[in-house]
Design an enzyme around this catalytic site. Structure first.
Site, PDB file in Angstrom:
ATOM      1  N   ASP A 115      33.921   2.771  13.613  1.00 38.83           N
ATOM      2  CA  ASP A 115      33.370   3.881  14.374  1.00 38.83           C
ATOM      3  C   ASP A 115      33.841   5.131  13.619  1.00 38.83           C
ATOM      4  O   ASP A 115      34.805   5.080  12.862  1.00 38.83           O
ATOM      5  CB  ASP A 115      33.967   3.843  15.794  1.00 38.83           C
ATOM      6  CG  ASP A 115      33.444   4.969  16.663  1.00 38.83           C
ATOM      7  OD1 ASP A 115      32.277   5.332  16.506  1.00 38.83           O
ATOM      8  OD2 ASP A 115      34.218   5.492  17.470  1.00 38.83           O
ATOM      9  N   LYS A 116      33.167   6.267  13.806  1.00 38.56           N
ATOM     10  CA  LYS A 116      33.569   7.465  13.058  1.00 38.56           C
ATOM     11  C   LYS A 116      34.539   8.339  13.852  1.00 38.56           C
ATOM     12  O   LYS A 116      35.699   8.481  13.493  1.00 38.56           O
ATOM     13  CB  LYS A 116      32.343   8.288  12.647  1.00 38.56           C
ATOM     14  CG  LYS A 116      32.709   9.521  11.809  1.00 38.56           C
ATOM     15  CD  LYS A 116      31.518  10.393  11.539  1.00 38.56           C
ATOM     16  CE  LYS A 116      31.059  11.139  12.768  1.00 38.56           C
ATOM     17  NZ  LYS A 116      32.014  12.172  13.242  1.00 38.56           N
ATOM     18  N   ASP A 155      27.408   9.535  16.402  1.00 39.78           N
ATOM     19  CA  ASP A 155      27.188  10.903  15.909  1.00 39.78           C
ATOM     20  C   ASP A 155      25.905  10.976  15.074  1.00 39.78           C
ATOM     21  O   ASP A 155      25.267   9.977  14.795  1.00 39.78           O
ATOM     22  CB  ASP A 155      28.406  11.336  15.068  1.00 39.78           C
ATOM     23  CG  ASP A 155      28.619  12.842  15.123  1.00 39.78           C
ATOM     24  OD1 ASP A 155      27.653  13.562  15.412  1.00 39.78           O
ATOM     25  OD2 ASP A 155      29.746  13.292  14.867  1.00 39.78           O
ATOM     26  N   ASP A 164      37.266   3.016  18.987  1.00 41.91           N
ATOM     27  CA  ASP A 164      38.238   3.556  19.952  1.00 41.91           C
ATOM     28  C   ASP A 164      37.648   3.838  21.327  1.00 41.91           C
ATOM     29  O   ASP A 164      38.356   4.257  22.224  1.00 41.91           O
ATOM     30  CB  ASP A 164      38.852   4.855  19.399  1.00 41.91           C
ATOM     31  CG  ASP A 164      37.823   5.971  19.312  1.00 41.91           C
ATOM     32  OD1 ASP A 164      36.627   5.647  19.194  1.00 41.91           O
ATOM     33  OD2 ASP A 164      38.209   7.146  19.366  1.00 41.91           O
ATOM     34  N   GLY A 165      36.345   3.616  21.518  1.00 41.00           N
ATOM     35  CA  GLY A 165      35.742   3.990  22.793  1.00 41.00           C
ATOM     36  C   GLY A 165      35.193   2.802  23.537  1.00 41.00           C
ATOM     37  O   GLY A 165      35.026   1.723  22.977  1.00 41.00           O
ATOM     38  N   ALA A 166      34.891   3.012  24.825  1.00 43.45           N
ATOM     39  CA  ALA A 166      34.314   1.942  25.629  1.00 43.45           C
ATOM     40  C   ALA A 166      32.936   1.570  25.105  1.00 43.45           C
ATOM     41  O   ALA A 166      32.454   0.465  25.313  1.00 43.45           O
ATOM     42  CB  ALA A 166      34.214   2.388  27.075  1.00 43.45           C
ATOM     43  N   ASN A 167      32.284   2.516  24.392  1.00 43.68           N
ATOM     44  CA  ASN A 167      30.961   2.211  23.827  1.00 43.68           C
ATOM     45  C   ASN A 167      31.061   1.158  22.724  1.00 43.68           C
ATOM     46  O   ASN A 167      30.064   0.569  22.326  1.00 43.68           O
ATOM     47  CB  ASN A 167      30.321   3.485  23.265  1.00 43.68           C
ATOM     48  CG  ASN A 167      31.109   4.059  22.106  1.00 43.68           C
ATOM     49  OD1 ASN A 167      32.325   4.170  22.168  1.00 43.68           O
ATOM     50  ND2 ASN A 167      30.435   4.412  21.046  1.00 43.68           N
TER      51      ASN A 167
END
EC number: 7.6.2.16
Length: 1199
Positions: free
Chosen positions: A471-472, A723, A856-859
């Protein structure tokens, strides 16, 4: 019959399944019951493990319409079977007579007629149900989704579309007892139980107790981790599962209900102070500011507007149907946080509920965590194959033992125990514990470096990773962007870059006015929030933003303009002179700009604009910002600097995110009211180019170095982010994912529209900026394909594909044959939704990549769960789904995890090979002794199994990982030439030397068939030996344990276990050398010395316990020579296999030009000779309209 009665549900979706109908058969049930009794319950276990067999054994085929049980099979590569019981829902509880009365009777005032995609089929379905004579609905539940029988389509369909259950995402935490039963019924534990019972009947208690203790520890730790995962997931989901919500009823009455009672069609009132959404709902009144980080991973508050009114005429209504994906700008998703609401005079902010429970976006995310697809790993498949081979070997031994015992007239009880015992020898019950040991040690080492693991089996799989998706935001980069500086334009020329924008010289310039007004920022509880880019831009100028209060809005019956002004200290204090004084005569003391109209950012147009007015000015100003190319194209050519392209390219090559600004004065005839109704195109043209804002998405300090390490280790890196494309490509270049000389090909896919087929437009991101005419691109400049000599190193390094989520979805649907090719070179995937990230992981896995995912995200939850190795840098939602969680939010954990994975994988190979050799050595020892109606003694077994095997297994797994990540990868499976040759050669060597000892001892001049009075070693001065065994004569004679063959086989085999342990303990390049494993070295040396001592210098008490007989000293020396030669041959052969196995074995087997096994390698070879790949610049690939099934396509060059 078979073909007729097979239906497909969820067709074309990820969870597509075939469905078969069955009815319970009493006579089959009776036969199965008898079989269960006769097999002592084993048949019941077998049917429990195999749902397909269970249904077929107890039921008969039936029409799906009238069946009692359904058998489901997934259509993916795993072909997994599930069964479900048909249940009946009586409609007496829900009286439905006609569609008209449905909204009143069915849902007690809920407006249920508004359903997602209310197509003609759905309308017909509802009327079909409402008029049906049957008062019952038949349904079944699978993976938290209910499917009901639909007469219209003669198949089962989602129940959610007609009758809606309770609106909750129920994650039930199973009871400890339920989990225990499920865990204990694992085939390995059942086999251990069988072994323990067998050994207990044979009075082999000690080892049985050791196995029981190991099994209990293993079961308890497994139960703890599984239950912990369930509790974490339950707690995460429960945060918004039951809240009180206000719902609009008939006559605008407001009723307060629990969120669990919401059904699609309810009109929900969004509270003023915000809420966590308990369902998916579409806004019909007002606007909301929502934090969607739970879904997108981007912590940017998003403004949601109400759904626009459809056209009044009937035709218009049918043109566009509501779709959550298409209308996501108007949809509030479950689990997202509504921070603030805005509304007009006295109106409530309302939203219509469209999806509830597991049908919501959050529900689908939870389902992907609860029911992940199985991860296929070659090691485990090969392990089962290897075990089957051992079972076959055990079968041969089983038959041999029975025949040999019958011929020698052995008692039936002894035959049964000995023949079954050979199975437990060949398939060692300690194997699961031995295999787990290395993983447990790796887990402990990972914990020391701050990586926590909830799925230990994945550690091994991480050793195979050859591609990592990152992820970015928050992973590769710091959160948000920083303003690097600005470069203004005056008289169509660029000025020098300026770092400080917040100064008196620029405060009243149009450039700063554009920065102050052209954004979508809003104040939430007094704090500015919005797009991080806008936020940084606004903070850089130090201005103040003031929004109209609710009272002002209500007073004027419209939303008042947002006002921005500079701080007082920035305004020049000196009074302006000359003609400026005349111009500013009417200006008040303060300098303020009101934002009159906002045209929000559009990713399709790549720009946003505002209409603003300086307080006291007669004319309004239009300000615009966006992608430099898009902005320059809308400006007067004479205002755009000549060197615009070069300056822009310089910045983008340095990894900066560049935004262009433009401005123009509007005509004085444009009044406030006219501006509110003016079209966007009327404003966004004929602008003056003002300059560039240069933003920097700062990489985390360790990112470039980590990515370089991964590239050196031949591990591909891919960026998958929510993004924008421009930022993603810029960051990919910046961090070294895309090298400076590499080409970036942007795939822009467009779905079918107005009768035209889907197509992909190919743009070369770099070359287009260098050429004025696209056709002038030099064909020679098209990337050359590079291939390394070794297939392992096969990598295409010169070009990369980049695409956004929409294009990715279109390609998946319409260009299936292009997907593998794009996966081979796809490096940047921007604007990806959570489910698209999961689909990308699956697409990469389909071409045989071992995929890691770091987010790092729930996505990222679905993708983290689906990847072979998912590592979360957040301890929140993502950690529930992710097998690994890093305490330090940095990607440096990725190489560490891969190194530990490789070490654990090699350890698993070593342990598996060792346990296989242990089984075969002991199996052969027992088979040799069975031939003379002898066996190993209980304490001999115990010494081998406990003192040698368990000690060696639990210490040989302690080797830590090698300190560097090397380019070489460990083998993925046990069934490989070098590995099999290694195991088979060791088996032959061990069998050879054991047979040599067994038959040679019979050739000795002192040899005789042993009896209690035998005294073969009277010359050694060990006359005491006989008397020490007189007491046990009767017992010894009964089992025939004590004899010369037994003693010889026992000593040689004991040394053989230690020899293969040393031979198989591999070090570099994946583990630290064997000599650095001090526990292993100490254990092996101690065991060597002990066995050597009791062999050369017998101790009466030890010999008595181990039931060893006395042999002459020269035979002891002979046995030592046999062992030393065995050790030399074993270690030499193993070293040779290691050193020359890879190059010599294929040559020896005559398969030098072998097709690579991995699909991506095979594909890479094919693409080398494909003249049409990569696609040339400015070409279009169109899907063939007729052949839709296989998604073929053709390339058309646009001139």
């Amino acid at each position: 019959m078979d073909r007729e009665e097979r239906k497909t549900i969820n067709q074309g979706q990820e969870d597509e399944m075939e469905i078969y109908g069955y009815n319970l058969s009493r006579w089959k049930l009776a036969i199965v019951s008898l079989g269960v009794i006769c097999s002592g319950g084993f048949l019941l276990l077998l049917l429990y493990w195999m749902p397909e067999w269970r249904v077929k054994a107890t039921c008969v085929r039936a029409a799906i319409k009238d069946c009692e049980v359904v058998l489901l099979r997934t259509t993916d590569e795993f072909k997994m079977w599930f069964c479900a019981k048909i249940r009946v829902l009586s409609l007496e509880t829900y009286p439905v007579s006609s569609p008209k009365s449905m909204s009143n009777k069915l849902s007690n005032g809920h407006a249920v007629c508004l359903i997602e995609n209310p197509t003609e089929e759905n309308r017909h379905r509802i009327s079909k149900y409402s008029q049906t004579e049957s008062q019952q609905i038949r349904y079944f539940t699978h993976h938290s989704v209910k499917y009901f029988w639909n007469d219209t389509i003669h198949n089962f369909d989602f129940l959610k579309k007609l009758l809606y259950g309770v609106n909750e995402i129920a994650v039930k935490v199973p009871s400890v007892f339920k989990l225990l039963i499920k865990e204990v019924l694992n085939p390995f534990y059942i086999f251990q139980l069988f072994s323990v019972i067998l050994w207990s009947t044979d009075e082999y208690y000690y080892y049985a107790l050791a196995i029981v203790v190991m099994s209990i520890v293993s079961i308890v730790s497994s139960l703890y981790s599984i239950r912990k995962q369930y509790v974490m997931l339950h707690d995460m989901v429960a945060t918004h599962s039951t809240v009180r919500v206000s719902v609009c009823r008939v006559n605008e009455e407001i009723e307060e209900i629990f969120s669990t009672d919401l059904v699609p069609g309810d009109v929900m009132v969004i509270p003023l102070n915000g809420t966590i959404m308990p369902c998916d709902a579409v806004l019909i009144n007002g606007t909301c500011i929502v934090n969607e980080s739970m879904l997108t991973g981007e912590s940017v508050p998003v403004t949601k507007t109400n759904l626009p009114n459809p056209s009044v005429d009937v035709k218009g209504i049918g043109d566009e149907l509501y779709n959550p994906e298409t209308h996501k700008r108007h949809t509030l998703f479950c689990g997202t946080t509504v921070i603030q609401t805005r509304f007009y005079t006295g109106e409530l902010v309302k939203a219509i509920v469209v999806r509830t429970g597991f049908s919501t976006s959050k529900g689908q995310l939870v389902r992907s965590i609860l029911y992940p697809k199985p991860t296929d790993f070659k090691l485990y498949r090969d392990a089962y194959l290897f075990l089957l081979c051992l079972v076959a070997v055990a079968g041969i031994g089983f038959i041999y033992t029975i025949i040999n015992s019958i011929l020698n007239e052995v008692q039936v009880g002894v035959i049964i125990i000995e023949s079954l015992d050979i199975i437990t020898i060949t398939v060692p019950p300690a194997l699961p514990a031995a295999m787990t040991a290395g993983i447990v040690y790796a887990q402990r080492r990972l914990k020391k470096i701050g990586i926590f693991c909830i799925s230990p089996q994945r550690i091994n799989i991480c050793g195979q990773l050859n591609l990592v998706c990152f992820d970015k935001t928050g992973t590769l980069t710091e959160d948000g962007l920083d303003l690097w500086g600005i470069q203004r334009v005056e008289n169509a020329r660029f000025l020098s870059p300026e770092e400080n924008v917040c100064n008196e010289m620029l405060v009243k310039s149009q450039f700063v006015a554009c920065m102050a007004t052209c954004h979508s920022l809003t104040k939430i509880e007094g704090v500015l929030s919005g797009d991080p880019l806008d936020l940084k831009m606004f903070e850089a100028i130090g201005w103040i933003l003031e929004e109209a209060t609710e009272e002002e809005t209500a007073l004027h019956n419209r939303i008042m303009p947002t006002v921005v002004r500079p701080p007082k200290q920035l305004l020049p204090e000196s009074t302006p002179a000359g003609n400026q004084e005349m111009e500013l005569f009417e200006l008040p003391a303060t300098y303020e700009i009101g934002i009159v109209r906002q045209f929000p950012f559009s990713s399709a147009l790549q720009r946003m604009s505002v209409v603003a007015r300086v307080l006291g000015d007669r004319k309004m100003d239009a300000y615009m910002k966006g992608a430099p190319e898009a902005i320059a194209g809308l400006c007067k050519p004479e205002t755009v600097p000549v060197d615009f392209q070069n300056v822009l390219e310089d910045f983008t090559k340095q990894g900066f995110r560049v935004i262009a600004l433009a401005h123009r004065k509007l005509e004085s005839k444009l009044t406030w009211h006219k501006v509110q109704n003016i079209s966007r195109d009327a404003i966004e043209n004929n602008m003056d180019f003002m300059g560039l804002i240069i933003m920097q998405n700062k990489l985390k300090q360790e990112t470039p170095a980590v990515l370089e390490d991964l590239h050196k280790a031949n591990i591909r890196t891919v960026m998958v982010t929510g993004d924008s494309m421009l930022t993603a490509v810029s960051v990919a270049r910046d961090c070294g994912m895309i090298l400076p000389q590499d080409k970036v090909i942007i795939a822009e896919a467009l779905p079918p529209k107005d009768g035209k087929v889907a197509k992909i437009n190919w743009h070369y991101a770099d070359s287009l900026t260098q050429c004025s005419h696209p056709s002038a691109i030099d064909p020679e400049a098209i990337p050359v394909k590079l291939v390394h000599d070794s297939l392992e190193d096969l990598q295409m390094t010169r070009y990369h594909f980049a695409m956004n989520g929409k294009s990715f979805s279109v390609i998946l649907e319409h260009f299936q044959d292009l997907v593998p090719k794009l996966m081979l070179h796809g490096t940047v995937f921007a604007r990806m939704a959570p489910d698209q990230k999961t689909q990308l992981i699956e697409a990469l896995q389909n071409v045989d990549y071992f995929v890691g995912m770091c987010g790092d995200g729930a996505n990222d939850c679905g993708a983290l769960k689906r990847a072979h190795g998912g590592i979360s840098l957040s301890e929140l939602e993502a950690s529930v789904a992710s097998p690994f969680t890093s305490k330090t939010p940095s990607i440096s954990c990725v190489p560490n995890l891969i190194r530990e994975g490789r070490a654990a994988l090699i350890t698993s190979f070593c342990v598996f090979k060792f346990m296989a050799l242990y089984s075969i050595i002991q199996y052969f020892s027992v088979t040799l002794l069975y031939s003379i109606l002898s066996n190993l003694g209980d304490f001999q077994f115990l010494f081998i199994d406990l003192a040698i095997i368990l000690v060696v297994v639990f210490t040989m797994s302690l080797n830590p990982a090698w300190k560097e990540l090397v380019a070489q990868r460990p083998p993925s499976g046990l069934i490989s030439g070098a590995l099999l040759f290694s195991v088979l050669s060791q088996i032959i060597i061990c069998i050879g030397f054991q047979s040599l000892g067994f038959f040679w001892v019979k050739q000795q001049p002192w040899y005789e068939v042993w009896h209690p009075k035998s005294d073969a070693c009277n010359t050694t001065g060990s006359g005491f030996w006989n008397s020490s065994h007189v007491d046990n004569e009767t017992e010894l004679d009964e089992h025939n344990i004590q004899n010369y063959e037994n003693t010889t086989v026992f000593f040689i085999s004991s040394f053989q276990y230690l020899i293969v342990a040393i031979a198989f303990s591999k070090g570099k390049p994946f583990r630290q050398p064997c000599y650095k494993n001090y526990f292993f070295v100490f254990s092996v040396i101690f065991l060597y010395i002990f066995i050597l001592f009791i062999m050369l210098y017998p101790v009466a008490s030890v010999d008595q316990v181990l039931q060893i007989v006395c042999v002459p000293y020269q035979w002891r020396v002979t046995m030592l020579i046999i062992v030393l030669v065995n050790a030399f041959v074993s270690i030499t052969v193993e070293e040779s296999v290691d050193r020359w196995g890879k190059c010599c074995l294929p040559w020896a087997l005559g398969c030098r030009k072998k097709t690579p096994k991995a699909k991506y390698m095979y594909l890479a070879q094919e693409l080398l000779v494909d003249p049409e790949w990569p696609p040339k610049p400015q070409t279009t690939t169109e899907a063939k309209a007729l052949v839709k099934e296989n998604g073929s396509c053709q390339i058309i060059t646009i001139t």
